[in-house]
Design an enzyme around this catalytic site. Structure first.
Site, mmCIF file in Angstrom:
data_model
loop_
_atom_site.group_PDB
_atom_site.id
_atom_site.type_symbol
_atom_site.label_atom_id
_atom_site.label_comp_id
_atom_site.label_asym_id
_atom_site.label_seq_id
_atom_site.Cartn_x
_atom_site.Cartn_y
_atom_site.Cartn_z
ATOM 1 N N SER A 209 27.573 23.429 47.060
ATOM 2 C CA SER A 209 28.197 23.465 48.375
ATOM 3 C C SER A 209 27.813 22.204 49.155
ATOM 4 C CB SER A 209 27.796 24.754 49.107
ATOM 5 O OG SER A 209 28.516 24.916 50.297
ATOM 6 N N ASP A 448 37.117 29.017 44.298
ATOM 7 C CA ASP A 448 36.361 28.653 45.504
ATOM 8 C C ASP A 448 37.313 28.622 46.691
ATOM 9 O OD1 ASP A 448 34.909 27.339 47.559
ATOM 10 O OD2 ASP A 448 33.735 26.242 46.083
ATOM 11 N N HIS A 485 32.734 30.686 45.477
ATOM 12 C CA HIS A 485 31.965 29.560 46.001
ATOM 13 C C HIS A 485 30.548 29.560 45.434
ATOM 14 C CE1 HIS A 485 30.949 26.280 48.573
ATOM 15 N NE2 HIS A 485 30.060 26.976 49.258
#
Length: 567
Positions: A209, A448, A485
């Site tokens: 991330s 994601d 994610h």
């Protein structure tokens, strides 16, 4: 002479193995092979380390303590004994907002060290010094500390208690963007030198991330400091991604049945209907029907939201989407645009993970509660007033064109724009990294919902173009079908990319497919509740280096990676 000959032979074999993967053979032969790290033991006691580190410039060591073996564990495996060092760098009081700032950090130093350093780049907006273990990718399987690395973690220069308000201070913005990595790296290497009597032979940086963004930025800015880069779901266009997520929220708001709840625009039942429609068109494109869309590119033309999802003729009941819903949702997947229709962020592929549990947070809450603060306070020039800031109102009323201008703006106080300090300069020019023999591995979940795998694909396609059509001799990109994610979703999301990265950097072993497993019932690293009940709890799949796709070989159990090949 014999040693030299064997070394030359090893280099020739490594070059031939690289040639088997395609690319510019001459260029591959010129890439240097970095030597392997050698280990050492902690010099002296952990307790005595604080006094030996007292002379570190701009650094205060706050504590050193020994952590017994087994105090920490990863995926059921205990971590060996190590020394924990905590401290702060560059303590100051801001002349802009009057707040106190410092770069907080912790380092974990194994008593038996493998000679390697790992910078753990953290997610979100940083702000917290999390346990410095260093991830290996996906769901927990192993980590750098467990493997014997010295590992650092930091808050990137501000306290999480401030929320986005740290963005009022221009230096805090820059530390968050890239300067904390630049400041912490030489300090950490000095700590290692003092602790073991030698510096790290090999250095690695990684995270997912925002941690993937930090890693991508380091590829461009600190290529001389790191030998291996492991980036997961890299939000390297983070300001634009956040604005795109707000763009999506505004569209959801236009069809939400409850204005206070954006999830009513696209309910869990409706998302399952779309996921099933995607699977009906795309699941078998890789040679078998197994609940995974491996051939992402073929699915782009095989599936149509307009044609393949029923359009409601009456009231919404979960089995269809209204015409208004399709009109609102389609632009989110095709890619956010300005008022004139110009694209400013990537498209999102349709995938089975559209029904995953993480969607409601990232698509319906994050734009209002997280992205709004980033866009309005951390990155905008000038920032919005903190005292009167209202995230949901700001997001739903945001002028997208003005927001894009704001993250590209500068003034006398904020002399570097967000798109400068948050993103890697010249992201497809990794020539410095490549020339010195460093290596890159990047992974990204196809489902994601916040950072698009298509954005990472576009970056890698650009990297390939900049390197004669093939960057596979120093950088590899892996898509993870179904994964949300960083982890989760209907996916085989548990894998270790750190081990193959080290083998590539230090031994010249080019990574091919990386075996990933599902985290079904009984998984020691934590169960993923989204593993479909029809799957084996420990299903495995190869994650293939793009543009290859995992395809069924035509026989054998579909639960086993060995029956799939990267093609």
């Amino acid at each position: 002479m014999k040693r030299t000959s064997l070394g030359a032979l090893a280099m020739a074999v490594a070059a031939l193995s690289l040639q088997g993967c395609g690319g510019d053979d001459d260029d591959e032969e010129r890439l240097p092979q970095l030597s392997a790290a050698t280990g050492a033991s902690l010099s002296g006691t952990c307790a005595s380390l604080a006094s030996r580190l007292a002379t570190l410039a701009d650094t205060t060591i706050t504590a050193t303590s020994e952590v017994a073996a087994g105090t920490l564990s990863v995926a059921g495996t205990p971590v060996a004994a190590h020394c924990l060092v905590t401290g702060r760098m560059f303590e100051r009081t801001s002349s802009v907002d009057g707040q106190s700032y410092a770069i907080g950090f912790e380092m974990r130093l194994p008593l038996a060290w493998n000679g390697r350093f790992f910078y753990q780049a953290n997610g979100g907006i940083d702000g917290n010094v999390v346990t410095a273990t260093g991830g290996g990718g996906g769901g927990p399987l192993t980590n750098a500390l467990q493997q014997g690395f010295a590992v650092i973690s930091s808050d990137a220069g501000h306290s999480g208690a401030m929320g986005p308000a740290f963005g009022i201070d221009p230096q805090a913005r820059l530390d968050y963007g890239y300067q904390a990595v630049g400041k912490l790296t030489p300090m950490a290497k000095s700590v290692i030198q003092t602790a073991y009597g030698k510096g790290p032979d090999r250095s690695y940086i990684g995270g997912c991330s925002n941690g993937g963004r930090h890693t991508m930025v380091a590829m461009a800015r600190y290529a001389d400091q790191y030998d291996g880069f492991l980036a997961g779901a890299p939000g390297f266009n983070l300001p634009k991604a956040a604005i795109a997520n707000i763009f999506g929220a505004q569209r959801y708001a236009s069809v939400a049945t409850d204005p206070a709840d954006l999830s009513t625009a696209f309910t869990a039942t409706e998302r399952t209907t779309v996921a099933n429609a995607v699977l009906a068109k795309c699941d078998a494109l890789d040679g078998t029907t197994d609940g995974l869309v491996q051939d992402v590119e073929a699915c782009r033309t095989a599936f149509s939201l307009a044609a393949d999802v029923p359009t409601c003729t009456g009231a919404r009941d979960g089995s269809c989407l209204s015409a208004e819903q399709k009109t609102a949702i389609a632009p989110i997947f095709s890619g956010a645009t300005t008022s004139t229709g110009t694209s400013f962020y990537a498209s999102f592929p349709y995938d089975a993970g559209i029904a995953s549990n993480g969607i409601p947070f990232w698509e319906f809450l994050a734009p209002l509660l997280l992205d709004s603060g980033g866009v309005g306070i951390i990155w905008k020039v000038p920032p919005e007033p903190v005292a009167s800031f209202n995230g949901p109102d700001f997001a739903l009323g945001l002028d997208i064109d003005q927001a894009l201008a704001g993250v590209n703006a500068t003034d006398a106080t904020y002399t570097e724009s967000a798109m400068s300090f948050m993103t890697p300069p010249n992201p497809t020019d990794l020539s410095a990294l490549k020339r010195r023999g460093a290596k890159v591995m990047v992974y990204h979940g196809v489902s994601d919902p916040i950072f698009s795998v298509d954005d990472t694909k576009a970056w890698y396609d650009g990297l390939r173009s900049a390197n004669g059509g093939d960057a596979g001799n120093f950088a590899r990109f892996y898509r993870v079908p179904g994964m949300a994610h960083c982890s989760g979703g209907p996916a085989t999301d548990q894998f270790d990319m750190l081990t193959p990265l080290v083998a590539w950097v230090e031994q010249g072993q080019v990574p091919q497919g990386v075996t990933a497993s599902a985290r079904g019932a009984g998984n020691a690293g934590g169960v993923n509740a989204e593993v479909p009940s029809a799957w084996a709890a420990d299903r495995t799949r190869p994650l293939c280096p793009y543009p290859q796709v995992a395809r069924y070989k035509g026989s054998g159990s579909i639960e086993l990676a060995e029956n799939f090949g990267c093609q």
